[in-house]
Design an enzyme around this catalytic site. Structure first.
Site, PDB file in Angstrom:
ATOM      1  N   HIS A  14      16.695  13.814   9.050  1.00 29.69           N
ATOM      2  CA  HIS A  14      17.388  12.644   8.519  1.00 29.69           C
ATOM      3  C   HIS A  14      16.531  11.392   8.470  1.00 29.69           C
ATOM      4  CE1 HIS A  14      19.369  13.948  12.338  1.00 29.69           C
ATOM      5  NE2 HIS A  14      18.795  12.854  12.755  1.00 29.69           N
ATOM      6  N   ARG A  57      30.676  11.218  -0.984  1.00 29.67           N
ATOM      7  CA  ARG A  57      30.681  12.556  -0.391  1.00 29.67           C
ATOM      8  C   ARG A  57      31.243  12.426   1.018  1.00 29.67           C
ATOM      9  NH1 ARG A  57      25.240  15.813   0.750  1.00 29.67           N
ATOM     10  NH2 ARG A  57      24.949  14.263   2.366  1.00 29.67           N
ATOM     11  N   GLU A  80      26.436  24.059  -3.032  1.00 27.13           N
ATOM     12  CA  GLU A  80      25.245  24.237  -2.201  1.00 27.13           C
ATOM     13  C   GLU A  80      25.160  25.658  -1.661  1.00 27.13           C
ATOM     14  OE1 GLU A  80      24.602  20.257   0.191  1.00 27.13           O
ATOM     15  OE2 GLU A  80      26.742  20.700   0.080  1.00 27.13           O
ATOM     16  N   ASN A 111      19.000  20.924  -2.596  1.00 25.75           N
ATOM     17  CA  ASN A 111      18.264  21.020  -1.321  1.00 25.75           C
ATOM     18  C   ASN A 111      18.826  22.162  -0.480  1.00 25.75           C
ATOM     19  OD1 ASN A 111      17.328  18.642  -2.336  1.00 25.75           O
ATOM     20  ND2 ASN A 111      18.356  17.341  -0.853  1.00 25.75           N
ATOM     21  N   ARG A 115      15.178  24.953   5.011  1.00 23.47           N
ATOM     22  CA  ARG A 115      14.601  23.793   4.324  1.00 23.47           C
ATOM     23  C   ARG A 115      13.849  22.871   5.273  1.00 23.47           C
ATOM     24  NH1 ARG A 115      19.908  20.073   2.624  1.00 23.47           N
ATOM     25  NH2 ARG A 115      18.774  18.185   3.105  1.00 23.47           N
ATOM     26  N   CYS A 122      22.355  16.523  -7.764  1.00 25.04           N
ATOM     27  CA  CYS A 122      22.040  15.396  -6.874  1.00 25.04           C
ATOM     28  C   CYS A 122      21.006  15.770  -5.815  1.00 25.04           C
ATOM     29  CB  CYS A 122      23.305  14.865  -6.208  1.00 25.04           C
ATOM     30  SG  CYS A 122      24.115  16.061  -5.159  1.00 25.04           S
TER      31      CYS A 122
HETATM   32  C1  PEP Z   1      21.611  18.778  -1.130  1.00 27.72           C
HETATM   33  O1  PEP Z   1      21.806  19.623  -0.262  1.00 27.72           O
HETATM   34  O2  PEP Z   1      20.956  18.992  -2.164  1.00 27.72           O
HETATM   35  C2  PEP Z   1      22.136  17.407  -0.968  1.00 27.72           C
HETATM   36  C3  PEP Z   1      22.044  16.519  -1.938  1.00 27.72           C
HETATM   37  O3  PEP Z   1      22.691  17.090   0.224  1.00 27.72           O
HETATM   38  P1  PEP Z   1      21.852  16.723   1.541  1.00 27.72           P
HETATM   39  O4  PEP Z   1      20.401  16.619   1.139  1.00 27.72           O
HETATM   40  O5  PEP Z   1      22.408  15.456   2.025  1.00 27.72           O
HETATM   41  O6  PEP Z   1      22.124  17.889   2.417  1.00 27.72           O
HETATM   42 MG    MG Z   2      23.284  19.306   1.292  1.00 29.47          MG
END
Ligand code: PEP
Ligand code: MG
Length: 773
Positions: free
Chosen positions: A385, A528, A627, A650, A661, A698
């Site tokens: 984060h 979100r 996702e 992501n 990831r 996104c």
């Molecule tokens: C994603 O998973 O692509 C996303 C936009 O959410 P986050 O990166 O906050 O998990």
């Molecule tokens: Mg995500």
């Protein structure tokens, strides 16, 4: 004490017990004599001259010299016995001569016949040819050798272990006095004093792209030890014991807190506590006190030994433990000196690069954004984060830079290349110039992008593309104006939760969301709902220890198990709308039933607001983040129930390839521009088009020009990204013919290539589509 001519000669290894009494008295006697000189109201050079004279007399040596590291050289700064004209003239490179060898290796050299040593380098201006025996010890500060202290004699004598110990103790005092400017007039010499001026290149992991130049600031301040010598070793030993007891008690208290009940934080604290009870560590500090050092100087001495060892140790486990020990010594110094490890914001340089072992998002936000240019971490991963926050703030960041804290000095010039994960410490003029040029070119490109602000986001073949922003903080909203984006495509609500020290109640949340709306003006904001768990933790909540947290109890899963939490948030979102449209999106939906359950909670909140006569949102649009791949096969049931779908690439990619990831080892393992990903997305675009459901992207994929180009070729018409990505993506799309690219993509889906990146890059090149960042 062991002595060696190579490598670390281990002051860490304690002297044998039977020798202690004799050794300590020599060191203590010498320190006592030095105290008067140290306190004398004279200039720095005069003090240094007197000190070397005093040491020579005490050790009965004909020569005592102090060399200080300046840039690439060790310069003779003071001497008793060598020719005075050699002072500030004689210079040795790191590794050159016996003095250079000591500095390069951090060990002691003790020789009855120095001139027969292969490394001996004769400097005629010093007149040292008449001296045979040689004893040199490193002056260590911040885990680095900053100088060398030498004694020499005409006779071929062998310096006793007692004398070696005494000289080492004096070197500890020198190091601290040097740092506080008491021994060398820092104003009179250039800024390379005490530093290895040699440029160094460090490698790490790119966490946030971009380029930065600035002066290094270490996240944790170094506590200055001003009281170095003490008269009464017993009193100092008692102070040390008291400080250790205080340290242990604070550690025990921390371990009782519910938030450190489990997990990594607890492991670290337990390791600390174990060390706080470590008899060897305490014994080494007690021994240093017996030599006449104050308790804090003794802690510092042992800490410097640890740091020096850290540089030479390659075993990651041992390195980690040495880090723990180093951090523990800092805490102990806080107890002993009452000083804080925090920076005074007013003293930070105008442009600085922050260097830290690890950093939380809240800690990052504590630094003045207008001066912070880049961040270097010893730890970190791209989707941690702190990296997400740094990206939101457009701060380049490089992680996993080994031993960054000890290889970079406060004030060092640093050039950071976030695009390639490399750092240039103390860069040469040419490198600094290249970085300055790159920064200027980027600024120029930004100006060019800014000029695109009012140009329509329309492709060459007339396709209008929605460009939205990903946001997490109020400060991000400003970019709606500067980029002229269409709205906020993803508002990550959890970041506001993460930087608080308690859970925000309905009122606090309503205030945040209302402010977001106010700043967004007429532009839509997709909120979100809370996406915590995995690597996003709330400081005031206990999260279960999970083997596989990315696939664990997180996001909507957690919210559905704790409906009160989700309802609180939905209530605040409903309240904040006040007649305006409300766009809500649920993260990590894996099955339609989960979405249905979440939507039911939203409907309950809308009904509640209505029943209470509160103002309702104008229109409510409900969306899902795709996702988890399982949703692809539930679209028939899902799409009729939702207003929009946003692909979080992501998370999607990590589940599609079963590839963590956050794992740096796997960063380039799989390719987003590959046949399986393109086939998956094509199918999704097709289904949404048939169902008439708005689709956007996104995840980070939308933010990179080449990837964004492919998304447009696949038929996606809405992208959401961080503000600094809007310009490059807009420049790209305005040169693109979507229809033509779609035709080209048709030739790629069936291929078995690992990556389609090169082909697509060539396509862009051949068709004049710019891909600059
Ligand atoms: C994603 O998973 O692509 C996303 C936009 O959410 P986050 O990166 O906050 O998990
Ligand atoms: Mg995500």
């Amino acid at each position: 004490m062991t002595m060696s001519t190579t490598g670390w000669s281990g002051p860490v290894a304690p002297p044998a017990v039977e020798r202690i009494g004799a050794e300590l008295s020599a060191a203590r006697r010498l320190l006592r004599r030095l105290v008067e000189v140290m306190a004398a109201p004279v200039g720095a050079q005069e003090r240094l001259d007197r000190m070397v004279r005093m040491i020579a007399a005490d050790i009965v040596a004909e020569v005592c010299s102090a060399y200080v590291l300046r840039g690439e050289y060790l310069e003779l700064f003071a001497t008793e016995g060598l020719r005075p004209s050699a002072v500030h003239r004689t210079r040795l490179r790191l590794g050159e001569g016996l003095v250079g060898l000591i500095a390069a290796q951090g060990g002691v050299i003790n020789l009855p016949e120095a001139q027969s040593h292969p490394a001996f380098a004769y400097r005629p201006e010093t007149g040292e040819e008449i001296y045979h025996s040689f004893l040199g010890v490193p002056i260590v500060h911040g885990g680095r050798v900053i100088g060398v202290l030498v004694v020499q004699n005409r006779t071929q004598r062998h310096y006793s272990e007692e004398e070696v110990e005494a000289l080492q103790i004096v070197a500890t005092v020198f190091a601290e006095m040097f740092a506080s400017g008491g021994l060398v007039d820092t104003a009179a010499f250039s800024s390379d004093l005490g530093r290895i001026g040699r440029p160094e290149r460090l490698e790490g992991l790119r966490l946030v792209e971009g380029v930065a130049l600035g002066d290094a600031v270490l996240h944790q301040l170094r506590i200055e030890v001003s009281r170095l010598v003490a008269e009464d070793p017993d009193a100092e030993a008692a102070r040390l014991e008291q400080a250790i007891a205080g340290l242990r008690a604070s550690m025990d208290e921390l371990l009782l807190l519910p938030e450190v009940a489990e997990g990594e934080q607890r492991e670290v604290l337990e390791a600390y506590r174990m060390f706080a009870h470590d008899a060897g560590w305490r014994r080494r500090m007690s021994e240093a006190i017996r030599t006449g050092l104050s308790a804090e100087a003794a802690v510092r001495r042992v800490q410097e030994e640890t740091r020096l060892r850290m540089v030479h140790v390659s075993d990651p486990y041992l390195k980690e433990r040495l880090h723990d020990l180093d951090a523990l010594a800092d805490r102990l110094l806080v107890h002993l000196t009452g000083r804080s490890l925090m920076h005074d914001p007013a003293t930070l340089p105008a442009e600085f690069i922050l260097v830290a072992r690890s950093l939380g998002p809240a800690e990052l936000l504590d630094y003045d954004r207008s001066r912070l240019r880049g961040v270097i971490l010893e730890e970190g991963s791209p989707t941690s984060h702190v990296a997400i926050v740094a990206r939101a703030l457009d701060i380049p960041m490089v992680g996993r830079v080994e031993a960054a804290m000890s290889r970079i000095d406060p004030g060092d010039r640093v050039a950071l290349d976030g695009d390639h994960g490399q750092i240039f410490v103390r860069p040469g003029e040419d490198v600094e110039l290249a970085f300055a040029r790159s920064l200027a070119a980027r600024a120029e490109r930004r100006r060019a992008y800014a000029a695109l602000r009012d140009e329509p986001a329309v492709t060459q073949d007339g396709m209008r593309v929605g460009l939205h922003l990903n946001a997490a903080f109020l400060i991000d909203l400003v970019a709606l104006e500067t980029t002229n984006a269409d709205g906020i495509g993803l508002y990550r609500t959890e970041l506001a939760f993460m930087v608080r020290d308690r859970f925000p109640d309905v009122e606090a949340q309503t205030e945040i969301y209302a402010k977001v709306r106010e700043l967004a003006g007429d532009k839509p904001v997709v909120f979100r709902t809370l996406d915590v768990g995995s690597d996003k933790h709330l400081p005031y909540w206990t999260f279960p220890h999970e083997e596989n947290p990315a696939m664990g109890w997180r996001a909507l899963r957690m919210a559905l198990d704790r409906p009160a939490v989700l309802r609180t948030q939905l209530r605040a979102l409903v309240r904040s709308a006040r007649g305006r449209p409300l766009d809500v999106m649920f993260p990590m939906v894996a099955e339609v039933a989960e979405f249905a359950a979440a939507k039911e909670l939203l409907e309950m909140e809308l009904a509640r607001a209505e029943a209470r006569g509160e103002p309702l949102p104008g229109a409510v649009r409900v969306g899902v983040m795709l996702e988890v791949p399982s949703l692809l096969w539930q679209l028939r049931a899902l799409l009729p129930r939702i207003d929009f779908l946003s692909i979080g690439t992501n998370d999607l990619l990590q589940f599609l390839f079963a590839c963590d990831r956050g794992n740096p080892e796997l960063i380039d393992r799989y390719e987003v521009l590959s046949p399986p990903v393109l086939c998956f997305l094509r199918e999704l675009v097709e289904r949404c088009r048939e169902a008439g459901v708005a689709l956007s992207i996104c995840g980070e994929m939308a933010a990179r020009p080449l990837e964004a180009m492919v998304l447009l070729g696949l038929g996606v018409r809405d992208l959401s990204m961080t503000p600094s990505d809007i310009g490059p993506v807009k420049a790209m799309l305005r040169s693109l013919r979507c229809g033509q690219l779609s035709g080209y993509l048709d030739q790629l889906y069936h291929l078995s290539d690992h990556s389609l990146r090169d082909r697509l890059r060539h396509y862009a090149l051949d068709h004049g589509v710019p891909l600059h960042i």
